[in-house]
Design a protein around this motif. Structure first.
Motif, PDB file in Angstrom:
ATOM      1  N   LYS A   1       0.837  -1.394  -0.037  1.00  0.00           N
ATOM      2  CA  LYS A   1      -0.114   0.045   0.024  1.00  0.00           C
ATOM      3  C   LYS A   1       0.828   1.345  -0.011  1.00  0.00           C
ATOM      4  N   LEU A   2       0.435   1.967  -0.993  1.00  0.00           N
ATOM      5  CA  LEU A   2       1.436   3.565  -0.948  1.00  0.00           C
ATOM      6  C   LEU A   2       0.419   4.478  -0.852  1.00  0.00           C
ATOM      7  N   TYR A   3       1.087   5.729  -0.368  1.00  0.00           N
ATOM      8  CA  TYR A   3       0.359   6.977  -0.014  1.00  0.00           C
ATOM      9  C   TYR A   3       0.947   8.104  -0.494  1.00  0.00           C
ATOM     10  N   PRO A   4      -0.015   8.992  -1.287  1.00  0.00           N
ATOM     11  CA  PRO A   4       0.521  10.208  -1.584  1.00  0.00           C
ATOM     12  C   PRO A   4       1.611  11.226  -0.744  1.00  0.00           C
ATOM     13  N   LEU A   5       2.435  11.607  -1.116  1.00  0.00           N
ATOM     14  CA  LEU A   5       3.604  12.647  -0.214  1.00  0.00           C
ATOM     15  C   LEU A   5       4.209  11.782   0.633  1.00  0.00           C
ATOM     16  N   SER A   6       4.167  10.176   0.475  1.00  0.00           N
ATOM     17  CA  SER A   6       5.206   9.525   1.410  1.00  0.00           C
ATOM     18  C   SER A   6       6.233   9.181   0.654  1.00  0.00           C
ATOM     19  N   GLU A   7       7.472   8.964   1.442  1.00  0.00           N
ATOM     20  CA  GLU A   7       8.609   8.789   0.770  1.00  0.00           C
ATOM     21  C   GLU A   7       9.017   6.976   0.748  1.00  0.00           C
ATOM     22  N   GLU A   8       9.782   6.914  -0.164  1.00  0.00           N
ATOM     23  CA  GLU A   8      10.114   5.393  -0.361  1.00  0.00           C
ATOM     24  C   GLU A   8      11.465   5.336  -1.006  1.00  0.00           C
ATOM     25  N   THR A   9      12.183   4.080  -0.840  1.00  0.00           N
ATOM     26  CA  THR A   9      13.562   4.049  -1.545  1.00  0.00           C
ATOM     27  C   THR A   9      12.973   3.194  -3.113  1.00  0.00           C
ATOM     28  N   GLY A  10      13.757   3.741  -4.006  1.00  0.00           N
ATOM     29  CA  GLY A  10      13.312   3.060  -5.303  1.00  0.00           C
ATOM     30  C   GLY A  10      14.666   2.630  -5.925  1.00  0.00           C
ATOM     31  N   TYR A  11      14.382   2.120  -7.328  1.00  0.00           N
ATOM     32  CA  TYR A  11      15.644   1.883  -8.189  1.00  0.00           C
ATOM     33  C   TYR A  11      15.212   2.324  -9.589  1.00  0.00           C
ATOM     34  N   ILE A  12      16.175   2.830 -10.176  1.00  0.00           N
ATOM     35  CA  ILE A  12      16.059   3.064 -11.753  1.00  0.00           C
ATOM     36  C   ILE A  12      15.909   1.788 -12.442  1.00  0.00           C
ATOM     37  N   LYS A  13      14.690   1.656 -13.286  1.00  0.00           N
ATOM     38  CA  LYS A  13      14.261   0.208 -13.926  1.00  0.00           C
ATOM     39  C   LYS A  13      14.656   0.564 -15.231  1.00  0.00           C
ATOM     40  N   LEU A  14      14.584   1.856 -15.779  1.00  0.00           N
ATOM     41  CA  LEU A  14      14.786   1.826 -17.285  1.00  0.00           C
ATOM     42  C   LEU A  14      14.731   3.442 -17.427  1.00  0.00           C
ATOM     43  N   LEU A  15      15.783   3.883 -18.274  1.00  0.00           N
ATOM     44  CA  LEU A  15      15.886   5.105 -18.757  1.00  0.00           C
ATOM     45  C   LEU A  15      15.362   5.171 -20.247  1.00  0.00           C
ATOM     46  N   ARG A  16      14.352   5.446 -20.479  1.00  0.00           N
ATOM     47  CA  ARG A  16      13.656   5.257 -21.560  1.00  0.00           C
ATOM     48  C   ARG A  16      14.226   6.176 -22.919  1.00  0.00           C
ATOM     49  N   GLU A  17      14.258   5.821 -24.305  1.00  0.00           N
ATOM     50  CA  GLU A  17      14.686   6.432 -25.320  1.00  0.00           C
ATOM     51  C   GLU A  17      13.902   7.905 -25.473  1.00  0.00           C
ATOM     52  N   ASP A  18      12.437   7.870 -25.207  1.00  0.00           N
ATOM     53  CA  ASP A  18      11.745   9.049 -25.113  1.00  0.00           C
ATOM     54  C   ASP A  18      12.122  10.086 -24.034  1.00  0.00           C
ATOM     55  N   GLY A  19      12.935   9.624 -23.051  1.00  0.00           N
ATOM     56  CA  GLY A  19      13.287  10.708 -22.144  1.00  0.00           C
ATOM     57  C   GLY A  19      12.617  10.780 -20.965  1.00  0.00           C
ATOM     58  N   LYS A  20      11.728   9.572 -20.654  1.00  0.00           N
ATOM     59  CA  LYS A  20      10.976   9.402 -19.470  1.00  0.00           C
ATOM     60  C   LYS A  20      11.841   8.377 -18.487  1.00  0.00           C
TER      61      LYS A  20
END
Length: 274
Positions: A179-198
């Motif tokens: 369960k996730l909540y707006p404005l909360s903080e999490e640790t994440g990992y870069i999955k993909l740097l897409r060719e369209d810049g996203k």
């Protein structure tokens, strides 16, 4: 001098009311006595945050929650017809003009705010209006890199997130295991740097090199359940997600590693701690 940034400046003058600091070009700013350091001497260098106050450049040793070009979750401390003031960690509050508010702000509530220098006024300004799926170039990020996230909002695709206070990316719904909540903080990992810049982000590391954390989580759950866990490599992804907040792929990698380490026994419908 970089307005809205923390930087090192030279102390050039001490007065009864404060200090004057200069950058290499000779531009000056004033630090009130209360927001400087008694250890400063003329000629020494000081690390300060530079801001504007009453048409004057000022600086402080206080650390703002974010700088120009960054996002942070800030609390609204005052509202006026012209806009709202946010506590951003320094003596002078950050102004968010009414036209830069996605919705009318309310005192005491928290908002995700982006800080920028207004092109018309030249003043440090906040906004809650920003693109949810911007495109970037030459990002200083790498696939698999560990990052800090602020959750923005949930969409049909997943969760929009702020990455390291500077960039906006997306955690796909298929990669959300709790369960996730707006404005909360999490640790994440870069999955993909897409060719369209996203930027695509995951809440869990990928690859065998990151599997130790999953193995430890399974062992911890086994200990809590007296050595038994009614999950196996035959379990549905939804069951694994509900019990362990991890993907079936990572679960299978982790129990495979624990089995090879002779720490668990894998049965048809459960795993057992050895």
């Amino acid at each position: 001098m970089q307005i809205g940034k923390t930087q090192r400046l030279k102390v050039t003058e001490k007065t009864s009311s404060g200090y004057y600091l200069e950058d290499q070009s000779g531009q000056r700013c004033f630090v009130p006595q209360l927001f400087g350091s008694q250890e400063w001497e003329t000629g020494s260098e000081a690390e300060v945050f530079v801001y504007q106050d009453e048409n004057q450049l000022k600086a402080t040793i206080e650390k703002p929650y974010c700088e120009a070009g960054e996002f942070a979750v800030l609390t609204c401390v005052q509202t006026l017809p012209s806009g709202a003031f946010m506590d951003w960690g320094i003596v002078k509050d950050l102004f968010v003009p009414y036209k830069q508010q996605k919705g009318k702000m309310v005192e005491g509530k928290r908002y995700l705010v982006y800080v920028y220098i207004d092109e018309t006024t030249g003043l440090l300004t906040g906004t809650t209006k920003f693109k949810r799926n911007p495109q970037y170039e030459n990002l200083p990020l790498k696939k698999g890199e560990k990052v800090q996230l602020i959750l923005i909002n949930e969409t049909e695709l997943g969760w929009n997130v702020v990455i390291n206070q500077k960039y906006i990316g997306l955690v796909y719904a298929s990669d959300v295991y709790k369960k996730l909540y707006p404005l909360s903080e999490e640790t994440g990992y870069i999955k993909l740097l897409r060719e369209d810049g996203k930027i695509d982000v995951s809440l869990q590391p990928e690859g065998y090199e990151n599997i130790d954390s999953f193995k430890e989580k399974i062992l911890e759950k086994l200990r809590e359940n007296y050595g038994l866990l009614y999950l196996s490599d035959q379990s549905a992804p939804e069951e694994i997600k509900a019990e362990l907040q991890m993907s079936k792929k990572n679960f299978k990698k982790a129990i495979g590693g624990l089995y090879r380490d002779k720490m668990i026994e894998i049965l048809e419908d459960r795993i057992r701690l050895l």
